[in-house]
Design a protein around this motif. Structure first.
Motif, PDB file in Angstrom:
ATOM      1  N   GLY A  92       0.793  -1.219   0.000  1.00 43.35           N
ATOM      2  CA  GLY A  92       0.000   0.000   0.000  1.00 43.35           C
ATOM      3  C   GLY A  92       0.827   1.270   0.000  1.00 43.35           C
ATOM      4  O   GLY A  92       2.064   1.229   0.068  1.00 43.35           O
ATOM      5  N   CYS A  93       0.161   2.403  -0.086  1.00 44.30           N
ATOM      6  CA  CYS A  93       0.833   3.698  -0.123  1.00 44.30           C
ATOM      7  C   CYS A  93      -0.081   4.804   0.388  1.00 44.30           C
ATOM      8  O   CYS A  93      -1.272   4.814   0.072  1.00 44.30           O
ATOM      9  CB  CYS A  93       1.264   4.038  -1.554  1.00 44.30           C
ATOM     10  N   ASN A  94       0.507   5.697   1.197  1.00 44.09           N
ATOM     11  CA  ASN A  94      -0.265   6.826   1.764  1.00 44.09           C
ATOM     12  C   ASN A  94       0.100   8.157   1.131  1.00 44.09           C
ATOM     13  O   ASN A  94      -0.341   9.207   1.594  1.00 44.09           O
ATOM     14  CB  ASN A  94       0.029   6.937   3.274  1.00 44.09           C
ATOM     15  N   ASN A  95       0.910   8.142   0.068  1.00 41.90           N
ATOM     16  CA  ASN A  95       1.463   9.403  -0.427  1.00 41.90           C
ATOM     17  C   ASN A  95       0.552  10.174  -1.369  1.00 41.90           C
ATOM     18  O   ASN A  95       0.654  11.384  -1.470  1.00 41.90           O
ATOM     19  CB  ASN A  95       2.808   9.155  -1.106  1.00 41.90           C
ATOM     20  N   PHE A  96      -0.324   9.496  -2.045  1.00 41.01           N
ATOM     21  CA  PHE A  96      -1.298  10.156  -2.924  1.00 41.01           C
ATOM     22  C   PHE A  96      -0.660  11.178  -3.861  1.00 41.01           C
ATOM     23  O   PHE A  96      -1.098  12.343  -3.941  1.00 41.01           O
ATOM     24  CB  PHE A  96      -2.427  10.785  -2.098  1.00 41.01           C
ATOM     25  N   CYS A  97       0.411  10.761  -4.555  1.00 37.92           N
ATOM     26  CA  CYS A  97       0.924  11.627  -5.610  1.00 37.92           C
ATOM     27  C   CYS A  97      -0.236  11.815  -6.587  1.00 37.92           C
ATOM     28  O   CYS A  97      -0.954  10.864  -6.902  1.00 37.92           O
ATOM     29  CB  CYS A  97       2.118  10.976  -6.291  1.00 37.92           C
ATOM     30  N   THR A  98      -0.402  13.033  -7.075  1.00 35.50           N
ATOM     31  CA  THR A  98      -1.660  13.368  -7.771  1.00 35.50           C
ATOM     32  C   THR A  98      -1.862  12.626  -9.088  1.00 35.50           C
ATOM     33  O   THR A  98      -2.977  12.582  -9.592  1.00 35.50           O
ATOM     34  CB  THR A  98      -1.722  14.878  -8.044  1.00 35.50           C
ATOM     35  N   TYR A  99      -0.828  12.035  -9.654  1.00 31.89           N
ATOM     36  CA  TYR A  99      -0.961  11.316 -10.938  1.00 31.89           C
ATOM     37  C   TYR A  99      -1.144   9.812 -10.733  1.00 31.89           C
ATOM     38  O   TYR A  99      -1.390   9.085 -11.697  1.00 31.89           O
ATOM     39  CB  TYR A  99       0.324  11.516 -11.763  1.00 31.89           C
ATOM     40  N   CYS A 100      -1.072   9.336  -9.489  1.00 29.78           N
ATOM     41  CA  CYS A 100      -0.898   7.897  -9.259  1.00 29.78           C
ATOM     42  C   CYS A 100      -2.163   7.206  -8.757  1.00 29.78           C
ATOM     43  O   CYS A 100      -2.862   7.710  -7.894  1.00 29.78           O
ATOM     44  CB  CYS A 100       0.221   7.684  -8.240  1.00 29.78           C
ATOM     45  N   VAL A 101      -2.400   6.028  -9.288  1.00 33.47           N
ATOM     46  CA  VAL A 101      -3.606   5.265  -8.947  1.00 33.47           C
ATOM     47  C   VAL A 101      -3.331   4.265  -7.815  1.00 33.47           C
ATOM     48  O   VAL A 101      -4.260   3.747  -7.201  1.00 33.47           O
ATOM     49  CB  VAL A 101      -4.119   4.550 -10.225  1.00 33.47           C
ATOM     50  N   VAL A 102      -2.063   4.035  -7.494  1.00 38.43           N
ATOM     51  CA  VAL A 102      -1.693   2.983  -6.537  1.00 38.43           C
ATOM     52  C   VAL A 102      -2.393   3.095  -5.183  1.00 38.43           C
ATOM     53  O   VAL A 102      -2.945   2.112  -4.686  1.00 38.43           O
ATOM     54  CB  VAL A 102      -0.162   2.903  -6.377  1.00 38.43           C
ATOM     55  N   PRO A 103      -2.423   4.281  -4.554  1.00 37.69           N
ATOM     56  CA  PRO A 103      -3.084   4.341  -3.244  1.00 37.69           C
ATOM     57  C   PRO A 103      -4.559   3.931  -3.280  1.00 37.69           C
ATOM     58  O   PRO A 103      -5.101   3.470  -2.289  1.00 37.69           O
ATOM     59  CB  PRO A 103      -2.941   5.817  -2.854  1.00 37.69           C
ATOM     60  N   TYR A 104      -5.191   4.060  -4.474  1.00 38.93           N
ATOM     61  CA  TYR A 104      -6.614   3.732  -4.577  1.00 38.93           C
ATOM     62  C   TYR A 104      -6.827   2.240  -4.822  1.00 38.93           C
ATOM     63  O   TYR A 104      -7.920   1.727  -4.615  1.00 38.93           O
ATOM     64  CB  TYR A 104      -7.255   4.545  -5.712  1.00 38.93           C
ATOM     65  N   SER A 158      12.077   3.765  -2.999  1.00 38.72           N
ATOM     66  CA  SER A 158      12.281   4.767  -1.951  1.00 38.72           C
ATOM     67  C   SER A 158      11.649   6.081  -2.343  1.00 38.72           C
ATOM     68  O   SER A 158      11.893   6.570  -3.443  1.00 38.72           O
ATOM     69  CB  SER A 158      13.783   5.014  -1.771  1.00 38.72           C
ATOM     70  N   HIS A 159      10.841   6.658  -1.467  1.00 39.47           N
ATOM     71  CA  HIS A 159      10.304   7.994  -1.741  1.00 39.47           C
ATOM     72  C   HIS A 159      11.299   9.004  -1.183  1.00 39.47           C
ATOM     73  O   HIS A 159      11.659   8.928  -0.003  1.00 39.47           O
ATOM     74  CB  HIS A 159       8.953   8.188  -1.069  1.00 39.47           C
ATOM     75  N   PRO A 160      11.744   9.962  -2.028  1.00 34.45           N
ATOM     76  CA  PRO A 160      12.774  10.916  -1.564  1.00 34.45           C
ATOM     77  C   PRO A 160      12.396  11.669  -0.289  1.00 34.45           C
ATOM     78  O   PRO A 160      13.249  11.948   0.543  1.00 34.45           O
ATOM     79  CB  PRO A 160      12.887  11.879  -2.751  1.00 34.45           C
TER      80      PRO A 160
HETATM   81  S1  SF4 Z   1       3.970   7.322  -7.138  1.00 30.23           S
HETATM   82 FE1  SF4 Z   1       4.680   5.892  -5.602  1.00 30.23          FE
HETATM   83  S2  SF4 Z   1       4.715   7.095  -3.735  1.00 30.23           S
HETATM   84 FE2  SF4 Z   1       3.418   8.199  -5.148  1.00 30.23          FE
HETATM   85  S3  SF4 Z   1       1.346   7.483  -4.720  1.00 30.23           S
HETATM   86 FE3  SF4 Z   1       2.188   6.200  -6.376  1.00 30.23          FE
HETATM   87  S4  SF4 Z   1       3.047   4.411  -5.351  1.00 30.23           S
HETATM   88 FE4  SF4 Z   1       2.758   6.020  -3.809  1.00 30.23          FE
END
Ligand code: SF4
Length: 471
Positions: free
Chosen positions: A189-201, A270-272
């Motif tokens: 999982g991921c809590n970062n919610f980068c605005t382009y990314c679907v992964v957290p959803y 790794s998230h910077p």
């Molecule tokens: S780009 Fe990486 S860090 Fe950002 S929301 Fe997606 S999975 Fe998470």
């Protein structure tokens, strides 16, 4: 970020394994040797998930094929990171109509990030009737139960997609691709919610596996002869935050480093914003830690990084790189870069080029922005044309390829320690392997041994690989 952690009990996993036995007995009556095909799209986390699906299938008595015509069960592990991936998957699923016509008993299943999205699950339900089973990213541990439901009533299609925050399932069987290298998930999982990314959803909230479970798996891998372990997580740097044990990723690295044996530890991603001096010092002090970090920068423009919700500036990123290189001068640094993010101006793009020239990455995975429905960026104005984005992409690629080529050329004449992990597809060479820094090496030398470290004199290089002779 608080979330509901759902640890699947040992009893529930045992029930799934019992179902595997039942399916095996059923198959023994039906097939001489049942065959399964697992097709994986996307990232290393999906590869690791597919190893669990294959683990279950092996428990059910299936052997594996890459020929969809002869497969009795086909499982497609999908990816949603870019539109292109989804289009390719849908095209390949549609193409299975011909095998299904030939073998109506064939079972076709879809899982992974693409089908975890409601709109895509609906699309499969409506337009891909050849698909018998669809299960989401939080339901993988229930695969045997779901497969048995399909087997027991072939007229019924099974859809199991729940939006859960934090499932952790331990004790699933693994069928790993290689005995030399292994993926080892440390968190999901991921809590970062980068605005382009679907992964957290589609992957839920960040949840760490317990350190004792990770250490036990790492020990078993090393005792089994594994020489290269890659620790996986969408953002490994936030490992342990949800456990309240006062333990972070650097501490976990040190504990794995203490496992006796000759092996390498790698990790991604790794998230910077969470990469620390402590992490870099730990990497420098742990002899088993590979001298490679994958540190996605995504853009060199402060304005775009803000719009992406990346939570660092170009200056902060470069300061991190400088610190890491100060502590580990031979560190290999790779990254991800998105070109054409909504609103990216020519000047923003020039900032990205300047950062790439300044950092000089060993390699970069570069992408043109892909709109993902449900993400904040999908609603942002995006005036730049596809052609302009393609032009920027080509310029960035040309710059990075030149840098990678120069970086690789600098290895020529050196003797590198290489883990030999496969035969080489280059007919001029015998084997291939990876340096400590993760560089691909094609090796001339029949005496090299698979799964062993070898000294290789580098005699040539290209943008993507090194060439050498066994010393
Ligand atoms: S780009 Fe990486 S860090 Fe950002 S929301 Fe997606 S999975 Fe998470």
């Amino acid at each position: 970020m608080a979330y509901k952690r759902t640890e699947i009990s040992e009893r529930d996993i045992q029930r799934q394994l019992d179902i595997c036995k039942r399916i095996k007995e059923r198959n023994d009556g039906l097939y001489s040797s049942p065959l399964a095909m697992v097709d994986t799209y996307g990232c290393q986390q999906n590869e690791a998930d597919s190893e669990k699906i294959r683990g279950y299938l092996r428990e059910m008595g299936y052997s594996f094929t890459q020929n969809e015509e002869e497969a009795d069960v086909i499982v497609i592990n999908t990816c949603a990171v870019r539109e292109h991936a989804e289009m390719r998957i849908l095209g390949n699923v549609g193409a299975l109509n011909h095998t299904k016509k030939k073998n109506p008993n064939q079972i076709i299943a879809l899982c992974g990030c693409m089908v975890q999205q409601e709109h895509m699950a609906e699309k499969i339900k409506r337009s891909f009737r050849l698909v018998d089973l669809v299960f989401g990213t939080h339901e993988l541990w229930r695969f045997p139960e779901l497969l048995e439901q399909v087997m027991s009533d072939r007229k019924k299609r099974v859809f199991a997609i729940r939006d859960m925050e934090g499932v952790i399932a331990e004790g699933l069987p693994h069928a790993r691709d290689s005995g030399i290298k292994a993926w080892l998930s440390v968190m999901y999982g991921c809590n970062n919610f980068c605005t382009y990314c679907v992964v957290p959803y589609v992957r839920g909230r960040e949840r760490s596996r317990l350190p004792e479970d990770i250490l036990a798996e790492a020990k078993a891998l090393v005792e089994g002869g594994c020489k290269d372990i890659t620790l996986l997580g969408q953002n490994v740097n936030s490992y342990g935050r949800d456990l309240g044990m006062g333990m972070d990723f650097a501490d976990l690295l040190r504990q794995i480093n203490d496992i006796p044996g000759e092996f390498l530890i790698r990790f991604m991603t790794s998230h910077p914003k969470d990469a620390t001096e402590k992490l870099f010092r730990t990497m420098a002090e742990c002899e088993k830690c590979a001298r490679h970090i994958h540190l996605p920068v995504q853009s060199g423009s402060a304005g775009i990084l803000k719009a992406m919700n990346r939570v660092y500036t170009p200056e902060q990123y470069m300061a991190l790189v400088d610190l890491a290189r100060e502590l580990m001068p031979d560190l290999v640094i790779t990254t991800d870069i998105i070109v054409g993010f909504p609103g990216e101006t020519q000047e923003d793009f020039e900032d990205t080029l300047r950062l790439v020239e300044r950092v000089r990455f060993d390699a970069a995975f570069t992408f043109i922005y892909s709109k993902r429905s449900g993400t904040p960026a999908a609603k942002m104005p995006d005036p730049v044309t596809r052609e302009e984005k393609q032009e920027r992409f080509d310029r960035l690629l040309a710059l990075q390829n030149a840098i990678s080529g120069e970086k690789h050329a600098a290895y020529v004449g050196k003797v590198m320690k290489v883990l030999v992990d496969d035969v080489s597809e280059d007919e001029r060479c015998d084997f291939r392997g990876r340096t400590n820094g993760g560089r691909l090496v094609h090796i001339k030398g029949e005496d090299a041994a698979l799964g062993e470290f070898a000294d290789v004199k580098i005699t040539g290089s290209s943008t993507w690989a090194l060439f050498g002779e066994l010393v």
